[in-house]
Design a protein around this motif. Structure first.
Motif, PDB file in Angstrom:
ATOM      1  N   VAL A  62      27.131  28.099  82.527  1.00 14.84           N
ATOM      2  CA  VAL A  62      26.222  27.971  81.383  1.00 14.84           C
ATOM      3  C   VAL A  62      26.293  29.195  80.462  1.00 14.84           C
ATOM      4  CG1 VAL A  62      23.812  27.731  80.654  1.00 14.84           C
ATOM      5  CG2 VAL A  62      24.713  26.273  82.480  1.00 14.84           C
ATOM      6  N   PRO A  63      26.185  30.431  80.992  1.00 17.34           N
ATOM      7  CA  PRO A  63      26.317  31.571  80.079  1.00 17.34           C
ATOM      8  C   PRO A  63      27.673  31.622  79.371  1.00 17.34           C
ATOM      9  CG  PRO A  63      25.359  32.287  82.150  1.00 17.34           C
ATOM     10  CD  PRO A  63      25.809  30.870  82.338  1.00 17.34           C
ATOM     11  N   LEU A  66      27.670  29.190  76.585  1.00 19.78           N
ATOM     12  CA  LEU A  66      26.825  29.684  75.497  1.00 19.78           C
ATOM     13  C   LEU A  66      27.583  30.701  74.634  1.00 19.78           C
ATOM     14  CD1 LEU A  66      23.429  30.267  77.358  1.00 19.78           C
ATOM     15  CD2 LEU A  66      23.889  28.545  75.606  1.00 19.78           C
ATOM     16  N   GLN A  73      21.955  25.769  74.203  1.00 18.29           N
ATOM     17  CA  GLN A  73      21.496  25.823  75.586  1.00 18.29           C
ATOM     18  C   GLN A  73      21.556  24.462  76.275  1.00 18.29           C
ATOM     19  OE1 GLN A  73      20.425  28.580  77.415  1.00 18.29           O
ATOM     20  NE2 GLN A  73      20.401  27.193  79.153  1.00 18.29           N
ATOM     21  N   GLN A  74      21.016  23.435  75.642  1.00 14.11           N
ATOM     22  CA  GLN A  74      20.984  22.123  76.278  1.00 14.11           C
ATOM     23  C   GLN A  74      22.377  21.533  76.432  1.00 14.11           C
ATOM     24  OE1 GLN A  74      18.121  20.414  73.598  1.00 14.11           O
ATOM     25  NE2 GLN A  74      16.453  20.707  75.052  1.00 14.11           N
ATOM     26  N   THR A  77      24.082  23.343  79.347  1.00 12.70           N
ATOM     27  CA  THR A  77      23.548  22.859  80.618  1.00 12.70           C
ATOM     28  C   THR A  77      24.106  21.485  80.956  1.00 12.70           C
ATOM     29  OG1 THR A  77      21.518  24.126  80.295  1.00 12.70           O
ATOM     30  CG2 THR A  77      21.428  22.303  81.877  1.00 12.70           C
ATOM     31  N   PRO A 130      14.744  24.025  72.638  1.00 10.65           N
ATOM     32  CA  PRO A 130      15.920  24.715  73.187  1.00 10.65           C
ATOM     33  C   PRO A 130      15.772  26.239  73.241  1.00 10.65           C
ATOM     34  CG  PRO A 130      16.593  23.039  71.622  1.00 10.65           C
ATOM     35  CD  PRO A 130      15.101  23.119  71.553  1.00 10.65           C
ATOM     36  N   LYS A 134      16.183  28.527  76.580  1.00 11.61           N
ATOM     37  CA  LYS A 134      17.113  29.660  76.619  1.00 11.61           C
ATOM     38  C   LYS A 134      16.405  30.920  77.108  1.00 11.61           C
ATOM     39  CE  LYS A 134      20.910  31.460  73.870  1.00 11.61           C
ATOM     40  NZ  LYS A 134      21.590  31.365  72.571  1.00 11.61           N
ATOM     41  N   PHE A 137      15.709  30.634  80.826  1.00  6.33           N
ATOM     42  CA  PHE A 137      16.952  30.845  81.559  1.00  6.33           C
ATOM     43  C   PHE A 137      17.255  32.339  81.671  1.00  6.33           C
ATOM     44  CE2 PHE A 137      21.739  30.815  81.502  1.00  6.33           C
ATOM     45  CZ  PHE A 137      21.880  30.382  82.808  1.00  6.33           C
TER      46      PHE A 137
END
Length: 152
Positions: A62-63, A66, A73-74, A77, A130, A134, A137
Motif C-alpha cells: 500500500v505505501p 501510494l 489511498q482507497q 488498498t 480518503p 490515509k 493508516f
C-alpha cells in the motif's frame, strides 16, 4: 461501431467512435509500460519482505502504491487486496513448512479472519473520506513501528 468509455461513471456514459478508443488504447499502452515495471518491482520487494518477515500488503504494498504508483489511498488498498487474491504466499509458506515452521490450523484461522475482515474493512474504508483513511493508516504504521522498536 461505438464504444462506451470506461473512464466515465455509469451515469455519464458517453458514446465515442471506436477509432478514437483504439488511439487512446495505444497511447495508454505506451505510458503504462513504465508503470507496469514499477508495479512488478513493488511486488518483488513485497514478496522478498514477505518471505523474510511475513509482511506485505498493508506495510509494503500500500505505501509503495501510494508513493511510486501515484494511487489514492482507497485505490492502493483495493489494488493490494487484488494482488493478494491469488495464493501469492504459497511458495514462501512452503519453504517455512518444510522447515517445520508453519502452524496449519493457525494459518487457516488467520485466513478465515482475513477473508471476513477484508470484507467488512473494505465496506468501512470505502464509506470514509480518503484523507481520513490515509491519516488512520499513517497512525497505524507509526504505532506498529513503535511497538516493534520498543519490544525488540
Amino acid at each position: 461501431m461505438t464504444y462506451a468509455s470506461p473512464r466515465l461513471s455509469a451515469k455519464e456514459v458517453e458514446i465515442v467512435p471506436l477509432s478514437v478508443v483504439r488511439g487512446l488504447r495505444a497511447a495508454n499502452r505506451a505510458t503504462q509500460r513504465p508503470m507496469n515495471l514499477i508495479f512488478l518491482a513493488i511486488g518483488l520487494v513485497a514478496g522478498l519482505l514477505s518471505g523474510l518477515f511475513g509482511i506485505g500488503g498493508g506495510i509494503v504494498i500500500v505505501p509503495a502504491l501510494l508513493f511510486f504508483g501515484k494511487m489514492g489511498q482507497q485505490t492502493a488498498t483495493g489494488t493490494s487486496l487484488g494482488a493478494l487474491l491469488l495464493p501469492v504466499g504459497f511458495l514462501g509458506a512452503w519453504q517455512y513448512y518444510k522447515g517445520d515452521h508453519v502452524e496449519i490450523v493457525a494459518s487457516l484461522m488467520v485466513a478465515l479472519g482475513l477473508f471476513l475482515g477484508a470484507y467488512f474493512g473494505a465496506k468501512v474504508g470505502l464509506s470514509l473520506n480518503p484523507l481520513v483513511v490515509k491519516k488512520m493508516f499513517a497512525v497505524f504504521l507509526v504505532l506498529v513501528a513503535a511497538r516493534i522498536y520498543f519490544t525488540a
